[in-house]
Design a protein around this motif. Structure first.
Motif, short mmCIF file in Angstrom:
data_model
loop_
_atom_site.label_atom_id
_atom_site.label_comp_id
_atom_site.label_asym_id
_atom_site.label_seq_id
_atom_site.Cartn_x
_atom_site.Cartn_y
_atom_site.Cartn_z
N LEU A 73 -6.24 -2.39 0.71
CA LEU A 73 -5.09 -1.62 1.16
C LEU A 73 -5.35 -1.00 2.53
N CYS A 74 -4.29 -0.80 3.30
CA CYS A 74 -4.39 -0.19 4.61
C CYS A 74 -4.31 1.34 4.49
N ASP A 75 -4.35 2.01 5.64
CA ASP A 75 -4.30 3.47 5.66
C ASP A 75 -2.98 3.99 5.10
N HIS A 76 -1.92 3.26 5.36
CA HIS A 76 -0.59 3.71 4.93
C HIS A 76 -0.54 3.76 3.40
N HIS A 77 -0.21 4.92 2.85
CA HIS A 77 -0.19 5.05 1.40
C HIS A 77 1.08 5.74 0.91
N ARG A 78 2.15 5.65 1.68
CA ARG A 78 3.46 6.15 1.24
C ARG A 78 4.21 5.01 0.54
N VAL A 79 4.65 5.28 -0.67
CA VAL A 79 5.36 4.28 -1.47
C VAL A 79 6.83 4.69 -1.54
N ASP A 80 7.71 3.88 -0.97
CA ASP A 80 9.13 4.22 -0.94
C ASP A 80 9.79 3.84 -2.27
N LYS A 84 2.80 -4.65 -0.88
CA LYS A 84 3.25 -4.54 0.51
C LYS A 84 2.36 -3.61 1.33
N LEU A 85 1.55 -2.77 0.68
CA LEU A 85 0.66 -1.86 1.39
C LEU A 85 -0.64 -2.55 1.81
N SER A 86 -0.82 -3.79 1.44
CA SER A 86 -2.05 -4.51 1.77
C SER A 86 -2.08 -4.87 3.26
N CYS A 87 -3.27 -4.89 3.82
CA CYS A 87 -3.42 -5.22 5.24
C CYS A 87 -3.92 -6.65 5.44
#
Length: 309
Positions: A167-174, A185-188
Motif C-alpha cells: 500500500l502507498c502512503d495514502h490511507h483515506r478510504v472514500d 485501489k490504495l496499492s502503489c
C-alpha cells in the motif's frame, strides 16, 4: 501481510458521509434503527423456527441459516460504521482486513445458500412425495456446510490476494466500510493481474449459484404449468415467491455492485448500493418471509401470545 511505505501509519481513515454532516447524523439514526430491526426480525425467525415443531423442515433449516447470515453481515458493518460517524473515523489495518474478509465470506456464503434454497424448492414442488426422503437432515447439513465452506474459501482466496499488495502512503478510504475493491485501489503497484483473478472468483461465486437458481425455477415453472389444479399452482407459487423476492434483491444489487464496468462506477452510487446491500436488504428478508408465510405468522403468534393453534 499488507505492506505500507510508512510503517507508523497503522490505520485507515473511513471518509464515509462526512462531507454531509447533517445527512450523516440522520443516516446514523436510520442505520441504528435498521440494525435493531435486523437483529430482532432475524432472531424472531430463528427462535420461532426452532420452538415450533411444525417448522422443523428443510426450508426453515435453510431459512435459519439465512437469518443468521443476515445478522452477521449487518453486525460486521453497522457497529463500525456508527463508531466512525459518532467518534473517530479511524480503523486499524487489522480491523479493516477482518471487516472485508469476514464481510466477503458471509456474502459469498449467502450467495451459495440461496442456490441451495432454490434446489430445496425444486424438490418440494417437483418431487413432493419424495421430498422428506431426498432432503433429509443429513443432506441439509451437508448442503449448508458446503455453502459456508465455499463462501469462506472464496474470501480466503480474494483476501489473500489483496493482503499481498503493498500500500502507498495514502490511507483515506472514500467509503463507510472496508471493501476489498476499494482497498486495492490504495496499492502503489499495478493491480490488474490481481483484479483479474478476483473477477474470476466473483463471477464463479455469482454465476454458478444464479445458474442453479434459474435452472431450478425453470424446472419448477415447467412442472407448475403442467398442473391442472389452480389451487396447486397457487400453492407452488406461494412456496417459491418469498425466496424469489430475496434472490432478486440479493443478486440484483450484488451484480450491479461487482460486475459493472469500471468506467461506469460512481463512488456515491457505490456507497448507496453498499448501504442497501449490507443494511437494508438483511432487514427485508424476515419481513418478506413473514408477510408471505402463514406458517411463520402462526408460529410467531404461538410463541409471543401463547395461542393454542
Amino acid at each position: 501481510m499488507m505492506k505500507i511505505n510508512d510503517s507508523s501509519r497503522d490505520y485507515f481513515i473511513l471518509v464515509g458521509f462526512s462531507e454531509h454532516p447533517r445527512a450523516e447524523f440522520i443516516l446514523s439514526l436510520f442505520a441504528s434503527g435498521i440494525y435493531a430491526m435486523t437483529l430482532i426480525g432475524n432472531a424472531v425467525i430463528i427462535l420461532v423456527s426452532v420452538l415450533d415443531s411444525r417448522l422443523h423442515t428443510p426450508m426453515y433449516f435453510f431459512l435459519r441459516n439465512l437469518s443468521f447470515l443476515d445478522m452477521c453481515i449487518t453486525t460486521c458493518i453497522v457497529p463500525q460504521m456508527l463508531a466512525n460517524m459518532w467518534g473517530s473515523s479511524k480503523i486499524s489495518f487489522v480491523g479493516c482486513m477482518v471487516q472485508f474478509s469476514v464481510g466477503l465470506a458471509l456474502g459469498s456464503t449467502e450467495s451459495m445458500l440461496l442456490a441451495v434454497m432454490a434446489v430445496d424448492r425444486y424438490v418440494a414442488v417437483c418431487w413432493p412425495l419424495r421430498y422428506t426422503t431426498i432432503m433429509h437432515q443429513q443432506v441439509c447439513h451437508i448442503f449448508a456446510a458446503i455453502s459456508w465452506l465455499v463462501g469462506f474459501a472464496n474470501s480466503l482466496f480474494q483476501s489473500s490476494l489483496a493482503m499481498l499488495l503493498p500500500l502507498c502512503d495514502h490511507h483515506r478510504v472514500d467509503h463507510f466500510l472496508c471493501e476489498i475493491l476499494i482497498i486495492i485501489k490504495l496499492s502503489c503497484v499495478d493491480t490488474h493481474p490481481t483484479e483479474s483473478k478476483m473477477l474470476i472468483a466473483r463471477l464463479l461465486i455469482l454465476i454458478i449459484p444464479v445458474s442453479i437458481i434459474l435452472t431450478s425455477y425453470a424446472l419448477i415453472a415447467r412442472a407448475v404449468l403442467k398442473t391442472n389444479s389452480a389451487e396447486g399452482r397457487k400453492k407452488a407459487f406461494g412456496t417459491c415467491a418469498s425466496h424469489l423476492v430475496v434472490v432478486l434483491l440479493f443478486y440484483g444489487t450484488a451484480m450491479f455492485m461487482y460486475l459493472q464496468p469500471k468506467h461506469k462506477y460512481s463512488q456515491h452510487q457505490g456507497k448507496a448500493l453498499a448501504l442497501f446491500y449490507t443494511i437494508v436488504a438483511p432487514t427485508m428478508n424476515p419481513v418478506i418471509y413473514t408477510l408471505r408465510n402463514k406458517d411463520v405468522k402462526r408460529a410467531i403468534r404461538k410463541v409471543v401470545w401463547k395461542d393454542s393453534l
